[in-house]
Design a protein around this motif. Structure first.
Motif, short mmCIF file in Angstrom:
data_model
loop_
_atom_site.label_atom_id
_atom_site.label_comp_id
_atom_site.label_asym_id
_atom_site.label_seq_id
_atom_site.Cartn_x
_atom_site.Cartn_y
_atom_site.Cartn_z
N THR A 79 0.83 -1.20 0.00
CA THR A 79 0.00 0.00 0.00
C THR A 79 0.87 1.25 0.00
O THR A 79 1.82 1.36 0.77
CB THR A 79 -0.91 0.02 1.24
OG1 THR A 79 -1.68 -1.18 1.29
CG2 THR A 79 -1.84 1.22 1.21
N ASN A 80 0.54 2.18 -0.88
CA ASN A 80 1.22 3.47 -0.90
C ASN A 80 0.50 4.41 0.06
O ASN A 80 -0.67 4.72 -0.15
CB ASN A 80 1.19 4.07 -2.31
CG ASN A 80 1.93 3.21 -3.31
OD1 ASN A 80 3.14 3.10 -3.25
ND2 ASN A 80 1.20 2.58 -4.22
N ILE A 81 1.17 4.85 1.11
CA ILE A 81 0.55 5.73 2.09
C ILE A 81 1.35 7.02 2.20
O ILE A 81 2.55 7.00 2.48
CB ILE A 81 0.37 5.03 3.46
CG1 ILE A 81 -0.23 5.98 4.49
CG2 ILE A 81 1.66 4.43 3.96
CD1 ILE A 81 -0.74 5.27 5.74
N PHE A 87 0.86 16.90 8.37
CA PHE A 87 1.74 15.87 8.91
C PHE A 87 3.20 16.29 8.80
O PHE A 87 3.98 16.11 9.74
CB PHE A 87 1.50 14.55 8.16
CG PHE A 87 1.88 13.32 8.95
CD1 PHE A 87 0.90 12.57 9.57
CD2 PHE A 87 3.19 12.92 9.06
CE1 PHE A 87 1.23 11.43 10.30
CE2 PHE A 87 3.54 11.79 9.78
CZ PHE A 87 2.55 11.04 10.40
N ARG A 88 3.60 16.84 7.66
CA ARG A 88 5.01 17.18 7.48
C ARG A 88 5.44 18.34 8.37
O ARG A 88 6.63 18.50 8.63
CB ARG A 88 5.34 17.45 6.01
CG ARG A 88 4.75 18.67 5.38
CD ARG A 88 5.29 18.88 3.95
NE ARG A 88 4.59 19.94 3.25
CZ ARG A 88 3.65 19.74 2.34
NH1 ARG A 88 3.30 18.51 2.03
NH2 ARG A 88 3.05 20.76 1.75
N GLU A 89 4.49 19.16 8.84
CA GLU A 89 4.84 20.27 9.72
C GLU A 89 4.78 19.91 11.20
O GLU A 89 5.15 20.71 12.05
CB GLU A 89 3.92 21.46 9.44
CG GLU A 89 4.12 22.09 8.07
CD GLU A 89 3.20 23.28 7.82
OE1 GLU A 89 2.84 23.96 8.79
OE2 GLU A 89 2.86 23.52 6.65
N ALA A 90 4.31 18.72 11.51
CA ALA A 90 4.20 18.29 12.91
C ALA A 90 5.59 18.02 13.49
O ALA A 90 6.40 17.32 12.89
CB ALA A 90 3.33 17.04 13.01
N VAL A 108 4.59 5.22 6.18
CA VAL A 108 4.13 6.53 5.71
C VAL A 108 5.27 7.26 4.99
O VAL A 108 6.40 7.29 5.47
CB VAL A 108 3.63 7.39 6.88
CG1 VAL A 108 3.20 8.77 6.38
CG2 VAL A 108 2.47 6.70 7.60
N ARG A 109 4.93 7.84 3.85
CA ARG A 109 5.88 8.71 3.13
C ARG A 109 5.34 10.13 3.14
O ARG A 109 4.25 10.39 2.64
CB ARG A 109 6.07 8.23 1.68
CG ARG A 109 7.03 9.09 0.87
CD ARG A 109 7.43 8.38 -0.41
NE ARG A 109 6.31 8.23 -1.33
CZ ARG A 109 6.03 9.09 -2.31
NH1 ARG A 109 6.77 10.19 -2.48
NH2 ARG A 109 5.01 8.86 -3.11
N VAL A 110 6.09 11.04 3.77
CA VAL A 110 5.67 12.44 3.84
C VAL A 110 6.13 13.13 2.56
O VAL A 110 7.32 13.12 2.23
CB VAL A 110 6.28 13.14 5.07
CG1 VAL A 110 5.82 14.59 5.13
CG2 VAL A 110 5.87 12.41 6.34
N ILE A 111 5.19 13.72 1.82
CA ILE A 111 5.54 14.38 0.56
C ILE A 111 5.48 15.89 0.73
O ILE A 111 4.75 16.43 1.56
CB ILE A 111 4.61 13.93 -0.60
CG1 ILE A 111 3.16 14.33 -0.34
CG2 ILE A 111 4.72 12.43 -0.81
CD1 ILE A 111 2.23 14.06 -1.51
N ASP A 112 6.28 16.59 -0.07
CA ASP A 112 6.30 18.05 0.00
C ASP A 112 5.30 18.63 -1.00
O ASP A 112 4.66 17.91 -1.77
CB ASP A 112 7.70 18.61 -0.22
CG ASP A 112 8.31 18.20 -1.55
OD1 ASP A 112 7.54 17.97 -2.51
OD2 ASP A 112 9.54 18.11 -1.66
#
Length: 509
Positions: A79-81, A87-90, A108-112
């Motif tokens: 699964t791609n998550i 989320f990225r600013e947390a 999880v992958r955080v994307i910009d």
């Protein structure tokens, strides 16, 4: 039968699931979808971190999705998550990601923001494939309003003029308005001022008044299209500007409960709907567009397309051209020497082609070399002295459509070392990179230094050159130009890294 692909997106207001596949004719078939509300954006944009309660809620949702995907035979590892702005600013995103992985198996992958733009472009292009000739020929604004950000792309005659991730989101606005009356009039004034300022920043990329297509993406835009627009095809809608304005104005009068009842949406979505549509309207009113195009798509579709739909060579080239166009427009924005940049790019490609069989680099490296060639002197905008350092700074802090953050840093590093006595391996930061990235930077920097030396005067005096390998030499034939003193000096200054990395001596004839 094709194996279904699954995507989960952790957004500011909800956790969303999509399961889809492509049939033998490469048509998208949605098999399953789900959405559960979450207050992640409210946590992060008010207190900077994800609360314990929200973490627990997120884990509960993901456990439920894990069971749902099990019915399709899809494992967490398949699964791609992805997670977006909130989320990225947390500040506690890393321990939360670790907890998600240990509890559910989802990685999880955080994307910009630029990655969001890339996925949105893929999704929109898929929906507009029958409209592609029109899209390529006209100026367009593509806009998606989210809880934490607004993603915006500007197309000039079909070429990427700019891609931006704006800190303007429906959930993000709430703490900004705290302490005021928080009336719709206050929020409208804030949004109006923001869009006016943004418009001024974009004018160097595209005159917004000359935009002939306004493409609105997102669940709220789709809701407006369903209620005030007309279907064009299965996944595509249109709304006349007057009808859209009327619908947006009407929405402002509804209470949250009325929005929930009328449109069958969650309470969280109903809270942000009026502000979301207001943002679309404010940007729309900076254009003269009469009809809004609404593709019923999202970045989850874009991610599935990027994973499953094998692009044709034509589509690959078109996407790369958009990245090159975005880079060229960034150079133009900073009043760079476009003729020199193009000349360096062409010569860099010739050198790359000569060495391609022994480079051991992936196909993406050629594109990174092109972008670095275009932007290597962009730092002249700040100061010609030490402009390579300024180039690195500008590139690192700029948004280039289609590039990941890692690729952006690689290009910035190449630009930093395109001149001067220092070389990449002299930097401690360079030494901690993966070996593959170190070799990529060394090889591309070495090529760029030579290509730049061949236009030392910035006057393109050598014109078109012929470059080939002969024995242990890289032979550059200037085709009849006799006064090569300046270029030979430049090659002597810049050639050491090339000879060290590739083992070829450079001969200029």
């Amino acid at each position: 039968m094709a194996t279904p692909e699954a995507v989960i997106e952790i957004g500011s207001t909800g956790v969303r699931l999509l399961v889809a596949e492509f049939d033998s004719e490469r048509k998208r078939n949605v098999l399953d979808r789900a959405e559960m509300p979450i207050s992640l954006g409210r946590d992060v944009f008010t207190q900077g971190f994800i609360s314990r309660e929200t973490q627990s809620q997120c884990l509960h949702i993901l456990q439920r999705y894990k069971e749902q995907l099990g019915g399709w035979g899809i494992l967490p590892s398949q699964t791609n998550i992805i997670a977006t702005s909130a989320f990225r600013e947390a500040t506690n995103k890393d321990p939360v990601m670790d907890k998600i992985f240990s509890s559910t198996g989802f990685r999880v992958r955080v994307i910009d923001g630029i990655e969001e733009n890339r996925l949105m472009y893929l999704a929109v292009s898929e929906c507009l494939q029958d409209e592609a000739p029109t899209l390529r020929a006209e100026n367009a604004m593509i806009l998606e309003v989210n809880g934490g950000s607004t993603e915006l792309m500007l197309m000039k005659k079909g070429k990427m003029a700019g891609a931006h991730s704006l800190h303007l989101g429906t959930v993000r606005l709430a703490p900004k308005m705290r302490g005021q009356t928080s009336s719709l009039e206050d929020i409208q004034r804030y949004v109006e001022e923001y869009t006016i300022n943004a418009k001024g920043l974009f004018e160097s990329e595209l005159n917004i008044a000359e935009t002939s297509q306004f493409i609105a993406v997102g669940a709220d835009a789709t809701l407006a299209a369903i209620n005030a627009g007309m279907p064009i095809s299965t996944w595509l809608w249109s709304i006349e500007r007057e009808n859209f304005d009327r619908f947006v104005d009407e929405i402002q009068q509804y209470s949250v409960d009325e929005c929930v009842a009328r449109f069958k949406i969650s309470y969280n979505d109903a809270q942000t709907l009026p502000v979301s549509l207001m943002i679309y309207k404010m940007f729309l009113h900076h254009t003269n567009v009469k009809t809004i195009i609404v593709p019923e798509t999202n970045i989850r579709d874009g991610l599935i397309i990027s994973k499953t739909k094998i692009p044709s060579e034509e589509l690959k080239n078109e996407f790369n051209e958009q990245i090159i166009a975005s880079s060229a427009n960034l150079l133009k924005k900073y009043h760079g020497d476009e003729s020199h940049a193009e000349h360096v790019r062409q010569n860099a490609l010739k050198i790359y082609q000569c060495l391609e069989q022994e480079m051991s680099l992936d196909s993406r490296s050629r594109l990174l070399l092109e972008v670095a060639s275009i932007l290597h002197d962009i730092g002249n905008f700040i100061n010609m002295s030490n402009h390579h350092l300024h180039s690195e700074y500008i590139i690192r802090h700029s948004e280039i459509f289609g590039l990941t953050r890692t690729e952006n840093i690689i290009i910035a590093t190449i630009a930093r070392y395109h001149r001067g006595k220092q070389q990449p391996q002299d930097s401690e930061q360079f030494q901690i990179l993966a070996r593959s990235e170190r070799m990529q930077i060394l090889k591309l920097t070495a090529i760029l230094r030579i290509a730049d030396a061949l236009d030392r005067s910035h006057g393109q005096t050598l014109g078109e050159v012929e470059i080939k390998l002969k024995n242990d030499n890289l032979v550059i034939n200037s085709k009849g130009i006799k006064n090569l003193a300046l270029e030979r000096i430049a090659l002597e200054e810049k050639g050491e890294l090339f000879e060290s990395v590739f083992g070829y001596k450079i001969i200029l004839l």
